[in-house]
Each structure stands twice: as structure tokens, then as C-alpha cells.
Design a protein around this motif. Sequence first.
Motif, PDB file in Angstrom:
ATOM      1  N   GLY A  57      39.721   2.561 101.782  1.00 49.44           N
ATOM      2  CA  GLY A  57      39.973   1.206 101.281  1.00 49.44           C
ATOM      3  C   GLY A  57      40.926   1.171 100.121  1.00 49.44           C
ATOM      4  O   GLY A  57      40.897   0.258  99.297  1.00 49.44           O
ATOM      5  N   MET A  58      41.799   2.166 100.051  1.00 44.54           N
ATOM      6  CA  MET A  58      42.773   2.256  98.968  1.00 44.54           C
ATOM      7  C   MET A  58      44.180   2.210  99.559  1.00 44.54           C
ATOM      8  O   MET A  58      44.351   2.389 100.760  1.00 44.54           O
ATOM      9  CB  MET A  58      42.576   3.566  98.195  1.00 44.54           C
ATOM     10  N   GLN A  59      45.146   1.984  98.689  1.00 42.24           N
ATOM     11  CA  GLN A  59      46.536   1.975  99.121  1.00 42.24           C
ATOM     12  C   GLN A  59      47.362   2.713  98.080  1.00 42.24           C
ATOM     13  O   GLN A  59      47.166   2.532  96.871  1.00 42.24           O
ATOM     14  CB  GLN A  59      47.038   0.543  99.263  1.00 42.24           C
ATOM     15  N   LEU A  60      48.274   3.544  98.536  1.00 45.22           N
ATOM     16  CA  LEU A  60      49.167   4.253  97.624  1.00 45.22           C
ATOM     17  C   LEU A  60      50.312   3.326  97.255  1.00 45.22           C
ATOM     18  O   LEU A  60      50.885   2.654  98.114  1.00 45.22           O
ATOM     19  CB  LEU A  60      49.719   5.517  98.287  1.00 45.22           C
ATOM     20  N   VAL A  61      50.642   3.295  95.972  1.00 50.35           N
ATOM     21  CA  VAL A  61      51.710   2.429  95.493  1.00 50.35           C
ATOM     22  C   VAL A  61      52.619   3.252  94.598  1.00 50.35           C
ATOM     23  O   VAL A  61      52.149   3.934  93.685  1.00 50.35           O
ATOM     24  CB  VAL A  61      51.130   1.242  94.694  1.00 50.35           C
ATOM     25  N   ALA A  62      53.916   3.172  94.848  1.00 47.07           N
ATOM     26  CA  ALA A  62      54.887   3.859  93.999  1.00 47.07           C
ATOM     27  C   ALA A  62      55.255   2.932  92.847  1.00 47.07           C
ATOM     28  O   ALA A  62      55.576   1.764  93.049  1.00 47.07           O
ATOM     29  CB  ALA A  62      56.132   4.226  94.801  1.00 47.07           C
ATOM     30  N   VAL A  63      55.171   3.452  91.635  1.00 45.50           N
ATOM     31  CA  VAL A  63      55.478   2.683  90.439  1.00 45.50           C
ATOM     32  C   VAL A  63      56.560   3.428  89.673  1.00 45.50           C
ATOM     33  O   VAL A  63      56.440   4.634  89.447  1.00 45.50           O
ATOM     34  CB  VAL A  63      54.212   2.537  89.546  1.00 45.50           C
ATOM     35  N   PRO A  64      57.620   2.738  89.258  1.00 47.45           N
ATOM     36  CA  PRO A  64      58.635   3.408  88.445  1.00 47.45           C
ATOM     37  C   PRO A  64      57.991   4.035  87.205  1.00 47.45           C
ATOM     38  O   PRO A  64      57.125   3.406  86.566  1.00 47.45           O
ATOM     39  CB  PRO A  64      59.592   2.280  88.055  1.00 47.45           C
ATOM     40  N   ALA A  65      58.376   5.247  86.901  1.00 46.47           N
ATOM     41  CA  ALA A  65      57.750   6.002  85.807  1.00 46.47           C
ATOM     42  C   ALA A  65      57.768   5.249  84.489  1.00 46.47           C
ATOM     43  O   ALA A  65      56.799   5.300  83.721  1.00 46.47           O
ATOM     44  CB  ALA A  65      58.428   7.357  85.656  1.00 46.47           C
ATOM     45  N   ASP A  66      58.843   4.513  84.212  1.00 42.47           N
ATOM     46  CA  ASP A  66      58.908   3.818  82.926  1.00 42.47           C
ATOM     47  C   ASP A  66      57.973   2.613  82.859  1.00 42.47           C
ATOM     48  O   ASP A  66      57.713   2.075  81.785  1.00 42.47           O
ATOM     49  CB  ASP A  66      60.338   3.412  82.585  1.00 42.47           C
ATOM     50  N   LEU A  67      57.417   2.190  83.994  1.00 44.19           N
ATOM     51  CA  LEU A  67      56.468   1.078  84.002  1.00 44.19           C
ATOM     52  C   LEU A  67      55.009   1.520  83.991  1.00 44.19           C
ATOM     53  O   LEU A  67      54.112   0.689  83.852  1.00 44.19           O
ATOM     54  CB  LEU A  67      56.709   0.188  85.224  1.00 44.19           C
ATOM     55  N   VAL A  68      54.760   2.811  84.141  1.00 46.94           N
ATOM     56  CA  VAL A  68      53.383   3.316  84.205  1.00 46.94           C
ATOM     57  C   VAL A  68      52.574   2.936  82.956  1.00 46.94           C
ATOM     58  O   VAL A  68      51.454   2.447  83.082  1.00 46.94           O
ATOM     59  CB  VAL A  68      53.351   4.835  84.477  1.00 46.94           C
ATOM     60  N   PRO A  69      53.092   3.123  81.734  1.00 46.48           N
ATOM     61  CA  PRO A  69      52.285   2.738  80.565  1.00 46.48           C
ATOM     62  C   PRO A  69      51.900   1.253  80.571  1.00 46.48           C
ATOM     63  O   PRO A  69      50.760   0.903  80.258  1.00 46.48           O
ATOM     64  CB  PRO A  69      53.180   3.074  79.371  1.00 46.48           C
ATOM     65  N   ALA A  70      52.832   0.383  80.939  1.00 42.66           N
ATOM     66  CA  ALA A  70      52.536  -1.052  80.978  1.00 42.66           C
ATOM     67  C   ALA A  70      51.509  -1.356  82.060  1.00 42.66           C
ATOM     68  O   ALA A  70      50.604  -2.179  81.855  1.00 42.66           O
ATOM     69  CB  ALA A  70      53.814  -1.849  81.212  1.00 42.66           C
ATOM     70  N   LEU A  71      51.618  -0.701  83.209  1.00 46.32           N
ATOM     71  CA  LEU A  71      50.655  -0.915  84.284  1.00 46.32           C
ATOM     72  C   LEU A  71      49.267  -0.430  83.872  1.00 46.32           C
ATOM     73  O   LEU A  71      48.265  -1.103  84.107  1.00 46.32           O
ATOM     74  CB  LEU A  71      51.111  -0.216  85.563  1.00 46.32           C
TER      75      LEU A  71
END
Length: 112
Positions: A57-71
Motif C-alpha cells: 500500500g505504498m508508492q515510491l516517489v522521486a523527490v529532487p534532493a534539494d527539496l528533501v529537507p522541506a518535504l
Amino acid sequence: MTDALIASLAASRKAQNITQAQLAERAGLSRMAVQRTETGDVDPRYSTVAEMARVLGMQLVAVPADLVPALQAFIQSGGKFLGQPAGADAPPSVVESIAAEPRGPANQAKAR
């Protein structure tokens, strides 16, 4: 694959009381593939990890590295906009909305 991702998949499997054999069967994998992925004995293919995640019940999501802290901050805040005061005008928490949704393979089949 990162250790944190694999650990999250294993923790989700255990939290759902699914055995490695059950996960493997539902994902169309061998039990050994699941076991070796969870123990870090192999560097699994993306498709293997994505299928394990789907079954859980999960989904893999690619997040730009520079947005990881904000996410991460957004998630830790309960999905609320940072710096926005709580009140009638505040949007509902995204995390609370997601948590309220039915989870698991049976409910996902109904949604399709």
C-alpha cells in the motif's frame, strides 16, 4: 537502494502482519528475493522494490534532493503549511487525510 527505503518496506510488512512468503506471493517474487532484499544481501531492481511497495500500500516517489529537507519538515508538521497559524482558515492536514484513507491490497482493488 537506500537502507532507509528497505527498512521502511520491512517495517510496513511487519506492521501489517504479512510474512515474507506472503509478500513474495502477492508481489510475484520469490521468498528469497524478499528476504535478500530486506537483509541487504542484494541490490534489488527498482521494479522489485516498487512491486513490494505496491503490495504494502505504498508508492515510491522521486523527490529532487534539494527539496528533501522541506518535504521532511512538511511531513513532520503533520502536513500543514509551515508558518500558517492553526484555525478555521487552515487547510486540513494532508497526513491526516491520507491516514484516514483505507489501506491495503483489498481496498486498493476497489479503488481501481
